[in-house]
Motif scaffolding. Structure first.
Motif, PDB file in Angstrom:
ATOM      1  N   LEU A  18       0.835  -1.205   0.000  1.00  0.00           N
ATOM      2  CA  LEU A  18       0.000   0.000   0.000  1.00  0.00           C
ATOM      3  C   LEU A  18       0.868   1.253   0.000  1.00  0.00           C
ATOM      4  O   LEU A  18       0.592   2.211  -0.730  1.00  0.00           O
ATOM      5  N   VAL A  19       1.932   1.259   0.781  1.00  0.00           N
ATOM      6  CA  VAL A  19       2.829   2.417   0.830  1.00  0.00           C
ATOM      7  C   VAL A  19       3.494   2.634  -0.530  1.00  0.00           C
ATOM      8  O   VAL A  19       3.521   3.762  -1.050  1.00  0.00           O
ATOM      9  N   PHE A  20       4.000   1.572  -1.142  1.00  0.00           N
ATOM     10  CA  PHE A  20       4.648   1.718  -2.449  1.00  0.00           C
ATOM     11  C   PHE A  20       3.650   2.110  -3.532  1.00  0.00           C
ATOM     12  O   PHE A  20       3.973   2.909  -4.416  1.00  0.00           O
ATOM     13  N   LEU A  21       2.439   1.570  -3.489  1.00  0.00           N
ATOM     14  CA  LEU A  21       1.430   1.964  -4.476  1.00  0.00           C
ATOM     15  C   LEU A  21       0.986   3.409  -4.254  1.00  0.00           C
ATOM     16  O   LEU A  21       0.624   4.103  -5.205  1.00  0.00           O
ATOM     17  N   SER A  25       1.295   6.113  -7.108  1.00  0.00           N
ATOM     18  CA  SER A  25       0.125   6.901  -7.505  1.00  0.00           C
ATOM     19  C   SER A  25       0.417   8.395  -7.422  1.00  0.00           C
ATOM     20  O   SER A  25       0.120   9.145  -8.353  1.00  0.00           O
ATOM     21  N   ALA A  26       0.991   8.818  -6.314  1.00  0.00           N
ATOM     22  CA  ALA A  26       1.284  10.246  -6.141  1.00  0.00           C
ATOM     23  C   ALA A  26       2.275  10.738  -7.195  1.00  0.00           C
ATOM     24  O   ALA A  26       2.090  11.821  -7.770  1.00  0.00           O
ATOM     25  N   THR A  55       7.780  -2.355  -7.422  1.00  0.00           N
ATOM     26  CA  THR A  55       7.980  -2.856  -6.063  1.00  0.00           C
ATOM     27  C   THR A  55       6.637  -3.147  -5.397  1.00  0.00           C
ATOM     28  O   THR A  55       6.454  -4.185  -4.762  1.00  0.00           O
ATOM     29  N   GLY A  56       5.683  -2.227  -5.541  1.00  0.00           N
ATOM     30  CA  GLY A  56       4.345  -2.446  -4.981  1.00  0.00           C
ATOM     31  C   GLY A  56       3.676  -3.671  -5.572  1.00  0.00           C
ATOM     32  O   GLY A  56       3.056  -4.460  -4.856  1.00  0.00           O
ATOM     33  N   TRP A 132      -6.135   2.657  -6.410  1.00  0.00           N
ATOM     34  CA  TRP A 132      -5.569   3.049  -5.123  1.00  0.00           C
ATOM     35  C   TRP A 132      -6.627   3.158  -4.012  1.00  0.00           C
ATOM     36  O   TRP A 132      -6.454   2.567  -2.951  1.00  0.00           O
ATOM     37  N   PRO A 133      -7.744   3.861  -4.218  1.00  0.00           N
ATOM     38  CA  PRO A 133      -8.722   3.926  -3.120  1.00  0.00           C
ATOM     39  C   PRO A 133      -9.375   2.576  -2.805  1.00  0.00           C
ATOM     40  O   PRO A 133      -9.715   2.303  -1.652  1.00  0.00           O
ATOM     41  N   ILE A 134      -9.516   1.724  -3.812  1.00  0.00           N
ATOM     42  CA  ILE A 134     -10.064   0.384  -3.563  1.00  0.00           C
ATOM     43  C   ILE A 134      -9.092  -0.416  -2.708  1.00  0.00           C
ATOM     44  O   ILE A 134      -9.492  -1.105  -1.764  1.00  0.00           O
TER      45      ILE A 134
END
Length: 186
Positions: A18-21, A25-26, A55-56, A132-134
């Motif tokens: 989640l952190v890498f995604l 995304s950002a 990585t994500g 990402w929000p899902i």
């Protein structure tokens, strides 16, 4: 490997994914803004975006593999493809399945980018705005650490990061739409 170790590694890889995604995304949003990000040139930001996405993705694959072999998680192969069939929290697991399915489409389109052309690639890549929000909802609803303060801080930081990138992109000086705004004022 004991089931407790599988469960801990499965959770950890999911949170780290989640952190890498979030980073991916950002930065993906930022590279489309037409503005410099910090002191990095645009190509460097795009490279970090791709590395974070890869990585994500690898962490998601590890997350799924570890939880598949964990007897507590009770995952079946079908749960990776067809959403909302899971035994444990089917709604939240189903959102994870949806996120994985979208991720698979984005990966395939990225691999076929040169065959698809830039327009089709960009159109398919827009689904990452849903991915990402899902994935975040899946983590908050299905994660056993969702009620812990440290996890709420991590997920809150992820949400703030993506929200800040979106805010930065929709600002009036967003380069991609500058010509449209200028001609609209005339």
């Amino acid at each position: 490997m004991t089931s407790e170790a599988l469960w801990a590694l499965g959770r950890g890889t999911g949170i780290t994914a989640l952190v890498f995604l979030t980073i991916s995304s950002a930065l993906g949003i930022a590279t489309r803004s037409g503005r410099r990000v910090a002191t990095l040139p645009r190509f460097a930001v795009a490279d970090v975006h791709r590395i974070a996405a890869l990585t994500g993705t690898l962490l998601v694959a590890l997350h799924l593999t570890l939880l598949l072999f964990d007897p507590y998680a009770q995952l079946r192969l079908i749960d990776f493809v067809v959403p909302f069939l899971g035994v444990y929290r089917p709604l939240w697991l189903g959102l994870g399945t949806c996120a994985f399915d979208v991720l698979a489409v984005v990966i395939i389109s990225s691999l076929l980018r040169h065959r698809l052309g830039p327009g089709a690639f960009r159109a398919i890549h827009w689904v990452t705005y849903a991915l990402w929000p899902i994935a975040l909802a899946h983590a908050l609803g299905n994660g056993t650490d969702a009620g812990r303060a440290w996890f709420l801080v991590v997920s809150g930081c992820c949400a703030v990061t993506v929200a800040a990138a979106l805010w930065w992109r929709v600002r009036a000086d967003f380069a991609e739409y500058a010509d449209t705004r200028t001609s609209a004022r005339r």
